[in-house]
Write a protein that holds these residues in place. Structure first.
Motif, short mmCIF file in Angstrom:
data_model
loop_
_atom_site.label_atom_id
_atom_site.label_comp_id
_atom_site.label_asym_id
_atom_site.label_seq_id
_atom_site.Cartn_x
_atom_site.Cartn_y
_atom_site.Cartn_z
N ILE B 31 31.87 -8.01 63.86
CA ILE B 31 32.33 -9.22 63.17
C ILE B 31 31.25 -9.74 62.22
CG2 ILE B 31 32.96 -11.65 63.48
CD1 ILE B 31 34.35 -10.78 66.10
N LEU B 32 30.02 -9.89 62.76
CA LEU B 32 28.94 -10.39 61.90
C LEU B 32 28.67 -9.40 60.76
CD1 LEU B 32 26.52 -11.75 64.67
CD2 LEU B 32 28.01 -13.07 63.14
N GLY B 33 28.75 -8.11 61.08
CA GLY B 33 28.52 -7.08 60.06
C GLY B 33 29.57 -7.14 58.96
N LEU B 34 30.81 -7.44 59.35
CA LEU B 34 31.88 -7.52 58.35
C LEU B 34 31.65 -8.71 57.41
CD1 LEU B 34 34.55 -6.44 57.26
CD2 LEU B 34 35.75 -7.87 58.93
N ILE B 35 31.24 -9.84 57.99
CA ILE B 35 30.95 -11.01 57.15
C ILE B 35 29.83 -10.69 56.16
CG2 ILE B 35 30.09 -13.40 57.18
CD1 ILE B 35 31.46 -13.63 59.97
N LEU B 36 28.76 -10.09 56.71
CA LEU B 36 27.63 -9.69 55.85
C LEU B 36 28.10 -8.71 54.77
CD1 LEU B 36 24.55 -9.57 55.27
CD2 LEU B 36 24.44 -7.69 56.92
N ALA B 37 28.96 -7.77 55.18
CA ALA B 37 29.43 -6.75 54.24
C ALA B 37 30.23 -7.37 53.11
CB ALA B 37 30.28 -5.72 54.98
N ILE B 38 31.06 -8.37 53.44
CA ILE B 38 31.86 -9.02 52.40
C ILE B 38 30.94 -9.71 51.40
CG2 ILE B 38 33.51 -10.88 51.95
CD1 ILE B 38 34.84 -10.10 54.67
N LEU B 39 29.92 -10.41 51.94
CA LEU B 39 28.96 -11.07 51.04
C LEU B 39 28.25 -10.07 50.14
CD1 LEU B 39 27.29 -13.70 53.41
CD2 LEU B 39 28.75 -14.12 51.42
N LEU B 40 27.76 -8.98 50.75
CA LEU B 40 27.04 -7.97 49.97
C LEU B 40 27.94 -7.36 48.91
CD1 LEU B 40 25.14 -6.08 52.82
CD2 LEU B 40 24.07 -7.32 50.92
N MET B 41 29.20 -7.10 49.31
CA MET B 41 30.14 -6.48 48.36
C MET B 41 30.40 -7.43 47.19
SD MET B 41 33.60 -6.64 47.49
CE MET B 41 34.40 -7.34 48.91
N LEU B 42 30.59 -8.72 47.50
CA LEU B 42 30.83 -9.68 46.42
C LEU B 42 29.63 -9.75 45.48
CD1 LEU B 42 32.63 -12.55 48.38
CD2 LEU B 42 33.65 -10.94 46.76
N MET B 43 28.42 -9.71 46.07
CA MET B 43 27.20 -9.71 45.24
C MET B 43 27.18 -8.48 44.34
SD MET B 43 24.44 -10.90 48.12
CE MET B 43 22.93 -10.70 47.15
N ARG B 44 27.54 -7.36 44.96
CA ARG B 44 27.48 -6.07 44.26
C ARG B 44 28.46 -6.02 43.08
NH1 ARG B 44 26.34 -1.43 43.09
NH2 ARG B 44 26.34 0.43 44.40
#
Lengths: 247, 229
Positions: B31-44
């Motif tokens: 769950i935490l990884g998915l939240i982090l992943a969404i943030l990273l993807m949006l940054m990317r």
């Protein structure tokens, strides 16, 4: 040209890198006019109509739609897009939504229409394109012709002033072309302002007020259908027509 | 040598007492990884270099180093840093569970962000153009068109990462945690029967993977119902 031009393109130019896709385009369309645009592939037909709702940004000249000039102002672009519907060659329905939802989405989000009313409008236009029974299906479950009629209904749900057609029958199997052309003819009869990029010359002859021929990014010839088909003046138009009408 | 089934019968229930911890590690870091992943993807995909570059560097580092090394750096390395010992984060990093969750989250976040990006880039441009032509704003297109379609596109690869994450949780046993693998290692030390115990441990992971795979398959079919003719 009338003063009440709904679409007014003045000296419009467009570049893709160093390639000039549009050169000095002047086009005035009045309310209720039906324009057919034809020309060889790569001649800038699609680019021209995509500039009208700013799917492409023009680099030179001026485009005024219903009194609003198209600039980088997002508010103006959205205001123009609300009044200009578009039908694409590849339908571009929203694949993850049932047909009726496809027709409701923009009504709800853009026009802020209440759900029940949006649904009623959706069903009304599905009736009009003669496929109300498909309302609860997903786009992939429909034939190409049906999908394109849904796409036309989706554009109509927004009650646009103008509809742009970008080769609406080019991706269809031959037996489905007529059902789409019938809907378009129907629309024309009701007085919708239309610009159609198409190679359906029968449609052009029977429906268009004006036919425009483009080549290499320029409007080469512009005439009423009789003149255009029976007595084209420009050599490039003559060559194009002889190729397309040969078979 | 012969398999001693009595050891397996004894060991299985003991290992299964660690299944709760294995699940906690899996679910929390997923769950935490998915939240982090969404943030990273949006940054990317933001198109802004000052957001995209840090995300790219982050992804590069976490995909470029072994997860075991990352766990060790967090568990053995962080307590040596005074500013961490003095900060409000210390309760997390003092605890091996916190360290394991932290390392697993950062690692899976890096992988999943790239999976999500693939999904977003896979959305047909024509569909978004149709949205624009209807007057939808950039935000509306992202919420109503890109997100649902990209989710479906990314799901198979995402499921793969979740299954891989399940196996990565076993590494938490290297920093004293008594998850299933941790318990298995203790049992090996007691019984001197590594063969039987690790075989039965492997079987438990296989069964869990099978359950995960089936559930993911169901979600995939549900989200992909619009793709069936």
């Amino acid at each position: 040209m009338t003063e009440l031009a709904l679409i007014q393109m003045t000296n419009v130019g467009k570049f893709f890198g160093s390639f000039q896709a549009l050169k000095g385009i002047n086009l005035h369309v009045s309310k209720g006019e039906r324009i057919v645009v034809c020309g060889p592939s790569g001649s800038g037909k699609s680019t021209m109509i995509r500039c009208i709702n700013r799917l492409e940004k023009h680099d030179e000249g001026q485009i005024i739609i219903g009194g609003k000039e198209l600039t980088d102002q997002v508010a103006d672009i959205n205001a123009v897009r609300r009044e200009v519907g578009m039908v694409f060659q590849s339908f571009n329905l929203f694949p993850h939504m049932r047909i009726v939802k496809n027709l409701m989405l923009a009504q709800r989000l853009v026009r802020k229409i209440p759900k029940a009313e949006a649904k009623a409008t959706a069903m009304e236009y599905l009736e009009r394109v003669k496929i109300p029974e498909q309302a609860d299906k997903y786009p992939i479950q429909l034939s190409g012709g049906q999908q394109q009629r849904v796409a036309i209904a989706r554009a109509l749900c927004m009650k646009p002033e103008i509809i742009l057609f970008d080769e609406p029958t080019s991706a269809l199997d031959p037996e489905m072309i007529n059902e789409v052309l019938e809907v378009m003819t129907d629309l024309a009869r009701d007085g919708m302002t239309m610009i159609c990029v198409t190679h359906e010359m029968g449609f052009a002859r029977s429906v268009a007020d004006r036919v425009i021929f483009m080549d290499a990014g320029e409007i080469v010839e512009e005439a009423d259908p009789e003149t255009f088909f029976d007595a084209p003046r420009n050599a490039r138009t003559q060559k194009f027509l002889s190729q397309i009408l040969a078979h | 040598m012969n398999l001693d089934f009595s050891i397996i019968v004894d060991a299985l229930p003991k290992m299964l007492t660690g299944i709760g911890l294995t699940f906690q590690l899996l679910i929390l870091s997923a769950i935490l990884g998915l939240i982090l992943a969404i943030l990273l993807m949006l940054m990317r995909i933001s198109g802004k270099w000052y957001l995209s570059w840090p995300a790219q560097v982050y992804i590069y580092i976490f995909r470029g180093t072994p997860i075991l090394v990352q766990i060790f750096i967090v568990y053995y390395g962080f307590p040596q840093l005074d500013f961490i010992r003095d900060s409000f984060l210390w309760p997390i990093f003092r605890d091996p569970f916190g360290c394991a969750i932290f390392a697993l989250t950062l690692n899976t976040g890096a992988y999943v962000s790239e999976i999500l990006r693939g999904g977003v880039l896979g959305v047909d441009r024509g569909i978004l153009e149709a949205g624009s032509a209807l007057g939808l704003s950039t935000r509306q297109k992202f919420i109503y068109l890109t997100t649902p379609i990209a989710t479906r596109l990314a799901l198979p690869a995402y499921g793969n990462d979740i299954i891989s994450l399940l196996k990565s949780t076993a590494l938490a046993s290297t920093i004293t945690l008594a998850d299933m693998t941790g318990i298995a290692r203790t049992l090996v030390a007691q019984t001197f029967a590594p063969y039987e115990i690790f075989i039965s441990l492997a079987i438990v992971y296989i069964i869990l993977t099978w359950i995960l795979q089936k559930s993911l398959g169901r979600v995939e079919r549900y989200l992909g119902r619009y793709m069936e003719k």
